[in-house]
Write a protein that holds these residues in place. Structure first.
Motif, mmCIF file in Angstrom:
data_model
loop_
_atom_site.group_PDB
_atom_site.id
_atom_site.type_symbol
_atom_site.label_atom_id
_atom_site.label_comp_id
_atom_site.label_asym_id
_atom_site.label_seq_id
_atom_site.Cartn_x
_atom_site.Cartn_y
_atom_site.Cartn_z
ATOM 1 N N CYS A 500 -2.041 37.527 16.822
ATOM 2 C CA CYS A 500 -3.322 37.350 16.136
ATOM 3 C C CYS A 500 -3.093 37.320 14.634
ATOM 4 N N ARG A 501 -4.071 36.784 13.927
ATOM 5 C CA ARG A 501 -4.056 36.747 12.470
ATOM 6 C C ARG A 501 -5.493 36.825 11.989
ATOM 7 N N TYR A 502 -5.676 37.067 10.693
ATOM 8 C CA TYR A 502 -7.030 37.117 10.160
ATOM 9 C C TYR A 502 -7.097 36.354 8.843
ATOM 10 N N THR A 503 -8.283 35.811 8.579
ATOM 11 C CA THR A 503 -8.551 35.106 7.334
ATOM 12 C C THR A 503 -9.847 35.649 6.756
ATOM 13 N N ALA A 504 -9.958 35.614 5.443
ATOM 14 C CA ALA A 504 -11.117 36.196 4.770
ATOM 15 C C ALA A 504 -12.336 35.298 4.918
ATOM 16 N N LEU A 505 -13.491 35.928 5.075
ATOM 17 C CA LEU A 505 -14.753 35.222 5.017
ATOM 18 C C LEU A 505 -15.150 35.044 3.556
ATOM 19 N N SER A 506 -15.997 34.048 3.283
ATOM 20 C CA SER A 506 -16.471 33.837 1.913
ATOM 21 C C SER A 506 -17.130 35.109 1.389
ATOM 22 N N PRO A 507 -16.979 35.453 0.112
ATOM 23 C CA PRO A 507 -16.501 34.607 -0.982
ATOM 24 C C PRO A 507 -15.023 34.769 -1.296
ATOM 25 N N PHE A 508 -14.240 35.521 -0.508
ATOM 26 C CA PHE A 508 -12.828 35.728 -0.809
ATOM 27 C C PHE A 508 -11.980 34.820 0.089
ATOM 28 N N THR A 509 -10.761 34.580 -0.304
ATOM 29 C CA THR A 509 -9.881 33.722 0.478
ATOM 30 C C THR A 509 -8.493 34.330 0.563
ATOM 31 N N PHE A 510 -8.014 34.546 1.777
ATOM 32 C CA PHE A 510 -6.628 34.911 2.034
ATOM 33 C C PHE A 510 -6.377 34.756 3.525
ATOM 34 N N GLU A 511 -5.124 34.695 3.916
ATOM 35 C CA GLU A 511 -4.743 34.578 5.319
ATOM 36 C C GLU A 511 -3.535 35.464 5.567
ATOM 37 N N SER A 512 -3.616 36.260 6.606
ATOM 38 C CA SER A 512 -2.519 37.164 6.927
ATOM 39 C C SER A 512 -1.431 36.418 7.695
ATOM 40 N N GLY A 513 -0.280 37.066 7.817
ATOM 41 C CA GLY A 513 0.716 36.587 8.750
ATOM 42 C C GLY A 513 0.308 36.943 10.171
ATOM 43 N N THR A 514 1.110 36.537 11.145
ATOM 44 C CA THR A 514 0.779 36.821 12.538
ATOM 45 C C THR A 514 1.288 38.199 12.940
ATOM 46 N N SER A 515 0.631 38.756 13.934
ATOM 47 C CA SER A 515 0.963 40.086 14.433
ATOM 48 C C SER A 515 2.207 40.052 15.312
ATOM 49 N N ASN A 516 2.534 41.205 15.834
ATOM 50 C CA ASN A 516 3.550 41.301 16.887
ATOM 51 C C ASN A 516 3.119 40.480 18.096
ATOM 52 N N PRO A 517 4.050 39.896 18.859
ATOM 53 C CA PRO A 517 3.651 39.099 20.026
ATOM 54 C C PRO A 517 3.332 39.978 21.237
ATOM 55 N N VAL A 518 2.405 39.490 22.069
ATOM 56 C CA VAL A 518 2.074 40.104 23.352
ATOM 57 C C VAL A 518 2.261 39.031 24.423
ATOM 58 N N GLU A 519 3.017 39.350 25.463
ATOM 59 C CA GLU A 519 3.299 38.367 26.514
ATOM 60 C C GLU A 519 2.220 38.403 27.586
ATOM 61 N N VAL A 520 1.754 37.214 27.957
ATOM 62 C CA VAL A 520 0.810 37.044 29.062
ATOM 63 C C VAL A 520 1.567 36.454 30.236
ATOM 64 N N ILE A 521 1.578 37.192 31.351
ATOM 65 C CA ILE A 521 2.195 36.714 32.586
ATOM 66 C C ILE A 521 1.092 36.521 33.615
ATOM 67 N N VAL A 522 0.945 35.306 34.104
ATOM 68 C CA VAL A 522 -0.130 34.978 35.032
ATOM 69 C C VAL A 522 0.359 35.168 36.461
ATOM 70 N N GLU A 523 -0.507 35.692 37.294
ATOM 71 C CA GLU A 523 -0.182 35.977 38.694
ATOM 72 C C GLU A 523 0.366 34.733 39.398
ATOM 73 N N GLY A 524 1.483 34.904 40.082
ATOM 74 C CA GLY A 524 2.049 33.824 40.877
ATOM 75 C C GLY A 524 2.895 32.844 40.098
ATOM 76 N N ILE A 525 3.094 33.107 38.794
ATOM 77 C CA ILE A 525 3.870 32.174 37.966
ATOM 78 C C ILE A 525 5.299 32.680 37.825
#
Length: 525
Positions: A500-525
């Motif tokens: 995940c990441r976050y960006t500022a709502l107006s009136p400010f502007t910035f964007e974070s880097g991405t978080s640690n990864p989380v693995e999604v494993i789907v049933e039967g895959i």
């Protein structure tokens, strides 16, 4: 039935005016598709016979507006598409006898015709319907239970519990934990839901059966109903993203939002009820229009509500709000920073000292933005200085700050703002942390819920998948620093690592880097 894979690359976003704003659904990642409609489809199951509900089953997709196009999606990825010759409000998908080949979790959606001659993926489909679980086995899938409009009661005033199932015409049963004598039964006729009025606190659950001798379904998740002697407080807030230092000649609008429909509202200052013009566009909302030149004081203001005029029990007071305005007739204060405002270290604390020519004032700290200067903090020190503290700072606190003061007694004159003071904090915005709210594998067709933990409120949070630029889900964190994100209808194509990441709502502007990864494993895959 003609099944096929959804063309990869479709993400849906939708925005609601709530503190936490869910947007989006994906069958496969790649390009973003924005749908500005709240007209989801409704899906339910129609068995040929309630005595044998799985022997011959039809799924009906109901549209809010006439359409020619419907889609039925199974387990997050398999599709049955239809394009009709005429406009209809519903379409029936025949499943027949339920076997291992058509057992699963279903949703549907329908096509839109926007006011343009070009129909694109940008505007062609609604959001997905409610899920319908088709098991083909006993006991029947569990229903879901919700409280409407609130999960609490007060003396002499109850609330509603809504029990919903996938099948129409079933008989619903409501039970109260610990009370064997409590049982409410109702038949839904041609509906797939039933309403129950409850006037006792406790833990409730519901189930359903298809006929008198049938085995009841699995019970729903439990719903706790609390009892309050005094109704909980409403929320009082500014009609805008941020409070701000207003000019004395301007107006301010305050909104009082009750948790349920109310008969009457009051705006108060202390114990005094204020006679201020207002309007109620909704039964649970009251807007107050404040003329700052006519106010006797700046606050603090609170509001409360009355549920019923025959019940003389007012709610608890809301959290207070204070106003601040200025006519800029008084000398500007001086704003300084400790330590120096340049090249500040991330994680440190900076003290912003606002100094005025006299004591007994109200001070406000502002930050310069693209379109407005929000009021970040307000202090009422006894002396001539107010010290504003910014803790655990990061680059998101960089910007131009000023302070203002106003008198606390009539005529409430105020100062011009101080000269701008620039803060510069080293480094990029701190990265968020992504938390998985499930354990193990995610079953086909179900939801994978995440929580993204950020560092500041009023940001957009996005769920992104490794290798793809387009977000899979977006949410807004307005008053908190975290928000829930999800994959709402998981199919085989969703296996992978997410951040995940976050960006500022107006009136400010910035964007974070991405978080640690989380693995999604789907049933039967």
């Amino acid at each position: 039935m003609s099944w096929g894979l959804e063309p990869p690359g479709q993400v849906w976003y939708r925005q609601k005016l709530t503190d936490s704003v869910p947007t989006g659904f994906t069958l496969g990642p790649a390009t973003a598709v924005f749908v500005y409609t709240s007209s989801e489809a409704t899906l339910w199951a129609d068995p040929q016979s309630l005595l044998q509900p799985w022997a011959n089953l039809t799924l009906t997709c109901q549209a809010e507006f006439p359409t020619k196009d419907f889609q039925l999606i199974m387990n997050g990825w398999r599709l049955d598409k239809v394009h009709l010759d005429k406009y209809v409000r519903s379409h029936r998908f025949q499943l027949g006898a339920i076997t291992s080949s058509n057992r699963g979790l279903y949703r549907c959606r329908y096509g839109l015709e926007p006011p343009t001659s070009k129909l694109t993926e940008l505007n062609r489909w609604t959001m997905l319907s409610n899920p319908v679980e088709v098991t083909g086995t006993e006991p029947l899938p569990r229903p879901w239970l919700s409280a409407q409009p609130v999960p609490w009661i007060t003396p002499f005033l109850g609330t509603y519990l809504l029990c919903q199932a996938a099948m129409r015409g079933v008989t619903f049963l409501l039970r109260l934990e610990g009370d064997d004598s409590f049982l409410k039964v109702t038949t839904a006729q041609d509906m797939e839901k039933a309403w129950f009025v409850v006037r006792k606190p406790g833990n409730y659950s519901c189930s359903y059966r298809t006929h008198a001798e049938g085995i009841p379904s699995e019970p729903s998740a439990s719903m706790t109903i609390k009892e309050y002697a005094t109704p909980p407080p409403p929320i009082l807030y500014f009609m805008g993203n941020y409070p701000a230092v207003q000019r004395r000649s301007t107006h301010e609008t305050l909104a009082c939002k009750a948790p349920r429909n109310a008969a009457e509202f009051q705006l108060r200052r202390g114990e005094k009820v204020l006679n201020i013009p207002g309007v109620s566009p909704l039964r649970d909302l009251r807007l107050y229009f404040l003329n700052l030149t006519e106010l006797e004081d700046q606050g603090p203001f609170t509001c409360r509500y009355l549920l019923h005029r025959k019940l003389d029990t007012w709610s608890e007071d809301s959290e207070p709000i204070e106003l601040m305005w200025t006519d800029e007739t008084l000398p500007a204060p001086t704003l300084t920073a400790e330590p120096s405002s340049q090249n500040l270290e991330p994680g440190s604390t900076v003290y912003l000292r606002c100094t005025a020519p006299k004591a007994g004032l109200r001070f406000g700290l502002q930050r310069q933005g693209d379109s407005e200067e929000p009021l970040l903090q307000m202090l009422k020190p006894s002396g001539t200085e107010a010290v504003f503290e910014l803790h655990n700072i990061s680059t998101i606190d960089s910007g131009n700050y000023s302070c203002t003061y106003m008198e606390q007694e009539a005529p409430f004159s105020g100062s011009a703002p101080s000269e701008l003071l620039e803060l510069h904090v080293k480094g990029p915005p701190p990265r968020p942390k992504l938390e998985a709210l499930w354990t193990g594998v995610v079953p086909l067709g179900h939801e994978a819920h995440f929580r993204c933990h950020g560092h500041v409120p009023r940001v957009n949070m996005e769920l992104v998948r490794e290798g793809f630029r387009t977000p899979f889900w977006m949410n807004q964190a307005m008053t908190s620093t975290s928000a829930e994100l999800k994959l709402p209808f998981v199919g085989p194509q969703h296996t992978g690592n997410y951040s995940c990441r976050y960006t500022a709502l107006s009136p400010f502007t910035f964007e974070s880097g991405t978080s640690n990864p989380v693995e999604v494993i789907v049933e039967g895959i």
